[in-house]
Design a protein around this motif. Structure first.
Motif, short mmCIF file in Angstrom:
data_model
loop_
_atom_site.label_atom_id
_atom_site.label_comp_id
_atom_site.label_asym_id
_atom_site.label_seq_id
_atom_site.Cartn_x
_atom_site.Cartn_y
_atom_site.Cartn_z
N ARG A 1 7.32 4.93 -52.82
CA ARG A 1 7.99 5.55 -53.97
C ARG A 1 9.06 4.61 -54.50
O ARG A 1 9.47 3.67 -53.80
CB ARG A 1 8.57 6.90 -53.58
N ASP A 2 9.52 4.84 -55.71
CA ASP A 2 10.52 3.97 -56.34
C ASP A 2 11.80 3.85 -55.52
O ASP A 2 12.41 2.78 -55.48
CB ASP A 2 10.88 4.46 -57.74
N ALA A 3 12.21 4.93 -54.88
CA ALA A 3 13.46 4.92 -54.12
C ALA A 3 13.25 4.56 -52.65
O ALA A 3 14.16 4.72 -51.84
CB ALA A 3 14.15 6.28 -54.23
N GLU A 4 12.06 4.08 -52.30
CA GLU A 4 11.76 3.71 -50.91
C GLU A 4 12.82 2.73 -50.39
O GLU A 4 13.11 1.72 -51.02
CB GLU A 4 10.38 3.03 -50.83
N PRO A 5 13.44 3.01 -49.23
CA PRO A 5 14.44 2.08 -48.69
C PRO A 5 13.79 0.76 -48.25
O PRO A 5 12.80 0.75 -47.53
CB PRO A 5 15.01 2.83 -47.48
N VAL A 6 14.39 -0.33 -48.72
CA VAL A 6 13.92 -1.67 -48.39
C VAL A 6 15.01 -2.36 -47.57
O VAL A 6 16.17 -2.39 -47.98
CB VAL A 6 13.63 -2.49 -49.67
N VAL A 7 14.63 -2.89 -46.42
CA VAL A 7 15.54 -3.66 -45.58
C VAL A 7 15.43 -5.12 -46.01
O VAL A 7 14.35 -5.71 -45.94
CB VAL A 7 15.19 -3.52 -44.08
N VAL A 8 16.54 -5.67 -46.49
CA VAL A 8 16.58 -7.08 -46.88
C VAL A 8 17.35 -7.83 -45.80
O VAL A 8 18.52 -7.55 -45.56
CB VAL A 8 17.22 -7.28 -48.26
N HIS A 9 16.66 -8.76 -45.18
CA HIS A 9 17.19 -9.53 -44.06
C HIS A 9 17.48 -10.95 -44.55
O HIS A 9 16.57 -11.71 -44.87
CB HIS A 9 16.13 -9.53 -42.96
N HIS A 10 18.75 -11.30 -44.64
CA HIS A 10 19.18 -12.64 -45.05
C HIS A 10 19.43 -13.47 -43.80
O HIS A 10 19.98 -12.97 -42.82
CB HIS A 10 20.47 -12.58 -45.88
N PHE A 11 19.07 -14.73 -43.84
CA PHE A 11 19.21 -15.59 -42.67
C PHE A 11 19.39 -17.04 -43.11
O PHE A 11 19.17 -17.39 -44.26
CB PHE A 11 17.98 -15.47 -41.76
N ARG A 12 19.79 -17.87 -42.14
CA ARG A 12 19.85 -19.32 -42.39
C ARG A 12 19.18 -20.02 -41.22
O ARG A 12 19.31 -19.61 -40.06
CB ARG A 12 21.27 -19.79 -42.62
N LEU A 13 18.48 -21.08 -41.55
CA LEU A 13 17.79 -21.87 -40.54
C LEU A 13 18.80 -22.60 -39.68
O LEU A 13 19.71 -23.26 -40.21
CB LEU A 13 16.85 -22.87 -41.23
N GLN A 14 18.69 -22.45 -38.37
CA GLN A 14 19.61 -23.10 -37.42
C GLN A 14 18.96 -24.28 -36.72
O GLN A 14 19.62 -25.28 -36.46
CB GLN A 14 20.09 -22.09 -36.38
N GLU A 15 17.71 -24.12 -36.36
CA GLU A 15 16.99 -25.15 -35.61
C GLU A 15 15.55 -25.19 -36.08
O GLU A 15 15.00 -24.18 -36.47
CB GLU A 15 16.99 -24.84 -34.10
N ARG A 16 14.97 -26.38 -36.01
CA ARG A 16 13.52 -26.56 -36.25
C ARG A 16 12.91 -27.08 -34.97
O ARG A 16 13.52 -27.83 -34.24
CB ARG A 16 13.29 -27.58 -37.36
N GLU A 17 11.69 -26.66 -34.71
CA GLU A 17 10.99 -27.17 -33.54
C GLU A 17 9.99 -28.20 -33.95
O GLU A 17 9.41 -28.15 -34.99
CB GLU A 17 10.29 -26.02 -32.82
#
Length: 141
Positions: free
Chosen positions: A125-141
């Motif tokens: 639905r239009d009002a469906e709750p959306v979780v927005v997860h912001h992050f930053r890259l710390q390490e690459r493998e």
């Protein structure tokens, strides 16, 4: 990879390479946020927490690096803004473009969402709750 036991997973078998493209965008520094429906957390996965370090993994479970959660918001679908569209790093022009793409995806996987949530009547639905997860890259493998 120090201090990262939880994971941020991208993709699933048969996703047409979507997960690989999203993971590559994170590793290039273009993707600094991802969005999920709040209902998807009903299966028991905890919401991300600010400061949490997460292993970046592909759909086969291979680790590619570590990200740190910088912000978590829960916003109604129709109010997700241009800032989220840009942070997702997938070339969205604006929030309307982001919504069209995400609604189409969530419509395609609605049966999986219903099953995970244990709610056979669930509908996006239009009002469906959306979780927005912001992050930053710390390490690459």
């Amino acid at each position: 990879m120090s201090g990262a036991s939880a994971t941020l997973d991208f993709g699933f078998p048969g996703d047409g390479g979507l997960g690989d493209r999203l993971l590559a965008a994170v590793l290039r520094g273009e993707k600094t946020a991802t969005s999920s429906l709040a209902v998807e957390y009903l299966c028991g996965d905890p919401l991300p927490r600010v400061g949490q370090r997460l292993r970046l993994v592909d759909h086969d479970g291979r680790a590619h690096g570590v990200v740190e959660t910088t912000r978590v918001t829960i916003t109604p679908l129709h109010l997700v803004g241009d800032d989220v569209a840009r942070a997702e790093g997938e070339g969205f022009v604006d929030a309307a473009h982001w919504r069209r793409d995400h609604v189409a995806f969530w419509d395609r996987v609605a049966d999986f969402i219903r099953a995970d949530a244990g709610d056979p009547e669930w509908r996006l639905r239009d009002a469906e709750p959306v979780v927005v997860h912001h992050f930053r890259l710390q390490e690459r493998e």
